[in-house]
Design a protein around this motif. Structure first.
Motif, mmCIF file in Angstrom:
data_model
loop_
_atom_site.group_PDB
_atom_site.id
_atom_site.type_symbol
_atom_site.label_atom_id
_atom_site.label_comp_id
_atom_site.label_asym_id
_atom_site.label_seq_id
_atom_site.Cartn_x
_atom_site.Cartn_y
_atom_site.Cartn_z
ATOM 1 N N MET A 167 96.964 90.506 19.932
ATOM 2 C CA MET A 167 96.743 91.167 18.763
ATOM 3 C C MET A 167 95.282 91.171 18.535
ATOM 4 S SD MET A 167 98.154 91.173 14.999
ATOM 5 C CE MET A 167 97.958 89.383 14.665
ATOM 6 N N VAL A 168 94.732 89.980 18.698
ATOM 7 C CA VAL A 168 93.020 89.918 18.565
ATOM 8 C C VAL A 168 92.395 90.534 19.595
ATOM 9 C CG1 VAL A 168 91.209 88.192 18.343
ATOM 10 C CG2 VAL A 168 93.259 87.575 17.383
ATOM 11 N N LEU A 169 92.632 90.601 20.747
ATOM 12 C CA LEU A 169 92.009 91.239 21.925
ATOM 13 C C LEU A 169 92.349 92.892 21.490
ATOM 14 C CD1 LEU A 169 93.177 89.185 24.953
ATOM 15 C CD2 LEU A 169 90.802 89.454 23.682
ATOM 16 N N SER A 170 93.155 93.102 21.133
ATOM 17 C CA SER A 170 93.619 94.743 20.746
ATOM 18 C C SER A 170 92.612 94.951 19.601
ATOM 19 C CB SER A 170 94.815 94.826 20.312
ATOM 20 O OG SER A 170 95.877 94.623 21.454
ATOM 21 N N ASN A 171 92.702 94.224 18.603
ATOM 22 C CA ASN A 171 91.583 94.271 17.256
ATOM 23 C C ASN A 171 89.988 94.659 17.600
ATOM 24 O OD1 ASN A 171 91.581 94.835 14.437
ATOM 25 N ND2 ASN A 171 90.189 92.765 14.633
ATOM 26 N N VAL A 172 89.660 93.343 18.583
ATOM 27 C CA VAL A 172 88.167 93.627 19.122
ATOM 28 C C VAL A 172 88.013 94.871 19.992
ATOM 29 C CG1 VAL A 172 86.529 92.773 20.721
ATOM 30 C CG2 VAL A 172 88.057 91.058 19.224
ATOM 31 N N VAL A 173 88.969 95.367 20.786
ATOM 32 C CA VAL A 173 88.741 96.653 21.267
ATOM 33 C C VAL A 173 88.845 97.773 20.532
ATOM 34 C CG1 VAL A 173 89.912 98.281 23.250
ATOM 35 C CG2 VAL A 173 89.750 95.808 23.393
ATOM 36 N N PHE A 174 89.564 98.043 19.307
ATOM 37 C CA PHE A 174 89.824 98.945 18.595
ATOM 38 C C PHE A 174 88.593 99.001 17.749
ATOM 39 C CE2 PHE A 174 94.551 98.512 19.073
ATOM 40 C CZ PHE A 174 94.687 100.073 19.947
ATOM 41 N N GLY A 192 86.938 102.649 10.455
ATOM 42 C CA GLY A 192 87.351 102.104 11.841
ATOM 43 C C GLY A 192 87.800 100.789 11.977
ATOM 44 N N ALA A 193 87.166 99.993 11.094
ATOM 45 C CA ALA A 193 87.789 98.422 11.035
ATOM 46 C C ALA A 193 88.955 98.594 10.528
ATOM 47 C CB ALA A 193 86.773 97.857 10.179
ATOM 48 N N ALA A 194 89.409 99.343 9.485
ATOM 49 C CA ALA A 194 90.807 99.363 9.065
ATOM 50 C C ALA A 194 91.805 99.953 10.013
ATOM 51 C CB ALA A 194 90.713 100.224 7.657
ATOM 52 N N LEU A 195 91.385 101.151 10.664
ATOM 53 C CA LEU A 195 92.219 101.596 11.762
ATOM 54 C C LEU A 195 92.572 100.810 12.827
ATOM 55 C CD1 LEU A 195 93.991 104.050 12.513
ATOM 56 C CD2 LEU A 195 91.947 105.252 13.264
ATOM 57 N N GLY A 196 91.673 99.971 13.126
ATOM 58 C CA GLY A 196 91.611 99.189 14.324
ATOM 59 C C GLY A 196 92.639 97.997 14.026
ATOM 60 N N SER A 197 92.521 97.488 12.718
ATOM 61 C CA SER A 197 93.414 96.382 12.597
ATOM 62 C C SER A 197 94.914 96.950 12.234
ATOM 63 C CB SER A 197 93.136 95.986 11.255
ATOM 64 O OG SER A 197 91.866 95.321 11.095
ATOM 65 N N SER A 198 95.142 98.225 11.736
ATOM 66 C CA SER A 198 96.537 98.679 11.752
ATOM 67 C C SER A 198 96.999 98.845 13.264
ATOM 68 C CB SER A 198 96.377 99.920 10.865
ATOM 69 O OG SER A 198 96.065 99.826 9.629
ATOM 70 N N LEU A 199 96.227 99.397 14.036
ATOM 71 C CA LEU A 199 96.732 99.614 15.311
ATOM 72 C C LEU A 199 97.017 98.191 16.042
ATOM 73 C CD1 LEU A 199 94.155 102.322 16.492
ATOM 74 C CD2 LEU A 199 96.792 102.726 16.029
ATOM 75 N N ALA A 200 96.258 97.112 15.729
ATOM 76 C CA ALA A 200 96.223 95.885 16.545
ATOM 77 C C ALA A 200 97.676 95.170 15.958
ATOM 78 C CB ALA A 200 95.005 95.127 16.336
ATOM 79 N N LEU A 205 103.605 93.925 16.952
ATOM 80 C CA LEU A 205 104.953 94.344 16.730
ATOM 81 C C LEU A 205 105.589 94.617 18.188
ATOM 82 C CD1 LEU A 205 107.600 94.455 15.063
ATOM 83 C CD2 LEU A 205 106.568 96.888 14.582
ATOM 84 N N LEU A 206 105.073 95.549 19.137
ATOM 85 C CA LEU A 206 105.554 95.935 20.170
ATOM 86 C C LEU A 206 105.648 94.846 21.292
ATOM 87 C CD1 LEU A 206 106.330 98.401 22.163
ATOM 88 C CD2 LEU A 206 103.904 98.599 22.895
ATOM 89 N N PHE A 207 104.751 93.821 21.230
ATOM 90 C CA PHE A 207 104.705 92.524 22.025
ATOM 91 C C PHE A 207 105.986 91.661 21.607
ATOM 92 C CE2 PHE A 207 104.043 87.980 22.452
ATOM 93 C CZ PHE A 207 103.659 88.057 23.861
ATOM 94 N N PHE A 208 106.135 91.589 20.443
ATOM 95 C CA PHE A 208 107.512 90.802 19.916
ATOM 96 C C PHE A 208 108.705 91.374 20.391
ATOM 97 C CE2 PHE A 208 105.057 88.584 16.124
ATOM 98 C CZ PHE A 208 105.120 87.410 16.789
ATOM 99 N N ILE A 209 108.844 92.652 20.111
ATOM 100 C CA ILE A 209 110.112 93.350 20.700
ATOM 101 C C ILE A 209 110.290 93.138 22.082
ATOM 102 C CG2 ILE A 209 111.198 95.483 20.875
ATOM 103 C CD1 ILE A 209 109.693 96.426 18.275
ATOM 104 N N VAL A 210 109.291 93.428 22.836
ATOM 105 C CA VAL A 210 109.395 93.186 24.328
ATOM 106 C C VAL A 210 109.786 91.931 24.664
ATOM 107 C CG1 VAL A 210 108.393 93.419 26.633
ATOM 108 C CG2 VAL A 210 107.944 95.167 24.866
ATOM 109 N N TYR A 211 108.982 90.805 24.067
ATOM 110 C CA TYR A 211 109.065 89.367 24.562
ATOM 111 C C TYR A 211 110.446 88.927 24.216
ATOM 112 C CZ TYR A 211 108.134 84.508 24.960
ATOM 113 O OH TYR A 211 108.295 83.089 25.253
ATOM 114 N N THR A 212 110.858 89.334 22.953
ATOM 115 C CA THR A 212 112.280 88.805 22.464
ATOM 116 C C THR A 212 113.403 89.479 23.369
ATOM 117 O OG1 THR A 212 111.573 88.753 20.138
ATOM 118 C CG2 THR A 212 113.898 88.765 20.539
ATOM 119 N N ARG A 213 113.474 90.569 23.919
ATOM 120 C CA ARG A 213 114.326 91.152 24.668
ATOM 121 C C ARG A 213 114.413 90.732 25.951
ATOM 122 N NH1 ARG A 213 116.899 95.706 23.330
ATOM 123 N NH2 ARG A 213 117.095 96.480 25.296
#
Length: 444
Positions: A167-174, A192-200, A205-213
């Protein structure tokens, strides 16, 4: 034989993944502050108010997840693993509906509220721009905290570390792409800071779903089948979670009030407060890693029928939290300019923030035992009592900040002493409850 005590090594083994995950999550805000600290003081101050405003909304959902975590931890301690799945899915059902309601209310009402409570027109416009994009993250973050409750309640905390790094790496990139408009994207500034945080948060959430499955024994925890909605299950969850939801809302609402009061002292005071708030995040997350661990282990111990070991467990966590937090606080106090340079390149702003940073570091002498005790009270399952203790302390806190900021208009550094006042009272109330309250053997 069921485990009745935990060694320091075992506690650290559980706590350090929580610590890493909390630090990574805190770095979302730190990243925003570090980027916006190079845009301007107005944007830096506006992100503080708008960020805390969003956190007030988010903490309602987070409060529900704490109640869910308490129930999951209790079922885990009882080895009633299949019931955990029903709790998990009903948590998701509730959070999706709550996210939709909060999004609509915030999206349409936030501008009207901010215009009436923020004195500076420039700060108000920037805060509205931030919230316009930030509320989209509710659809991701509200569900993600249920996954967090599952992994904390079942003491599988390493997953939180992996998720937070992603999540943090995604936020830095965004942030890099959207705040300054790099790689051909539009320059959005604070939006842009707000949108970046939302996208992160969406990536999280996507990571949690994939990891759990892929990595979790779905059948063991009853996650292999999605149950039908059952109002009785949700009602039992709300009987525990409702009080933590209310408690978290009021806790962050008073924190938001603190920022509003500071805003009336001027844009510089608000910018200083945002920087110090971000700097305090590391200390706060280390403290909360041990406090959260203590709350979860408290619930597990009670589930195994060993309530008598809880006071010893609390003292053990306080000692460990002091061992890790106080050296960091001392480092911050001795090298304030080094720490503050992370958040802004404005030398005069850094200098103005030093006294506030010193006071903030001193507050952790009280906040550490206060938070460990408070999380333990919640871990007993008596969340209604925890709410009453919190509201009592917050009433005193609100009266104090109203007096010293609005009436006395003290220097911003002295305003940070409010955390010491809050910590003293919540510690006193929770200590008295653990020592004399009727919590042993409570069923949830």
């Amino acid at each position: 034989m069921p485990q009745t005590t935990y060694t320091n090594r075992q506690i650290w083994h559980i706590a350090y993944p929580i610590l890493i995950s909390l630090i990574m999550e805190q770095m979302i805000g730190m990243t925003d502050t570090a980027f916006l600290g190079r845009v301007g003081e107005v944007e830096l101050g506006a992100s503080a108010i708008a960020g805390v405003f969003y956190m007030v909304i988010f903490m309602v959902a987070f409060g529900f997840s704490i109640g869910t975590q308490i129930l999951i931890a209790r079922r885990n301690g009882e080895e009633n693993y299949r019931e955990i799945g029903r709790l998990f899915y009903h948590g998701i059902y509730f959070q999706v509906g709550l996210a939709a309601v909060m999004f609509v209310l915030s999206y349409f009402l936030s501008p009207l509220i901010l215009e009436r409570i923020i004195a500076s027109p420039d700060v108000c416009r920037a805060a509205e721009s931030y919230l316009h994009w930030r509320v989209f993250g509710a659809f991701f973050s509200f569900s993600a905290v249920i996954f967090r409750a599952f992994f904390l309640g079942t003491v599988q905390t390493k997953t939180l570390t992996l998720n937070s790094v992603v999540m943090v790496l995604s936020n830095v990139v965004f942030n890099y792409l959207l705040i300054f408009g790099n790689l051909g994207l539009p320059e959005m500034g604070i939006a842009g800071a707000a949108l970046g945080s939302s996208l992160a948060e969406g990536v999280s959430l996507l990571f949690f779903i994939v990891y759990t499955r892929r990595r979790i024994d779905l059948r063991k925890y009853g996650l292999d089948r999605v149950p039908r909605f059952c109002s009785d299950v949700l009602r039992r969850m709300l009987s525990v979670s409702l009080w933590t939801m209310i408690q978290n809302f009021f806790s962050l609402a008073t924190w938001f009030l603190f920022f509003l009061y500071i805003e009336h002292l001027g844009e510089r005071a608000l910018a200083v407060t945002n920087i110090v708030r971000s700097a305090s995040g590391l200390l706060f997350m280390v403290m909360m890693a041990f406090a959260s661990t203590c709350g979860s282990l408290t619930s597990n111990l009670i589930g195994r029928g060993h309530s008598a070991e809880v006071p010893k467990l609390i003292r053990q966590h306080i000692r460990l939290a002091y061992l890790f937090v106080l050296p960091l606080a001392l480092l911050f106090a001795l090298f304030p300019h080094l720490i503050l340079s992370i958040y802004t390149d404005m030398a005069d702003l850094r200098q103005a923030a030093v006294p506030s940073l010193w006071v903030m570091c001193a507050t952790y002498l009280v906040l550490i035992p206060a938070n460990v005790y408070f999380q333990s009270v919640s871990g007993t399952g008596n969340t209604r009592t925890a709410l009453c203790l919190e509201l009592s302390s917050l009433t005193i806190y609100t009266a104090y900040i109203t007096w010293i900021i609005l009436f006395l208009r003290l220097d911003v550094a002295l305003c940070w002493s409010a955390d010491i006042v809050y910590g003293i009272f919540i510690l006193l109330f929770c200590w008295l409850y653990i020592r004399y309250g009727r919590w042993v053997g409570k069923e949830i």
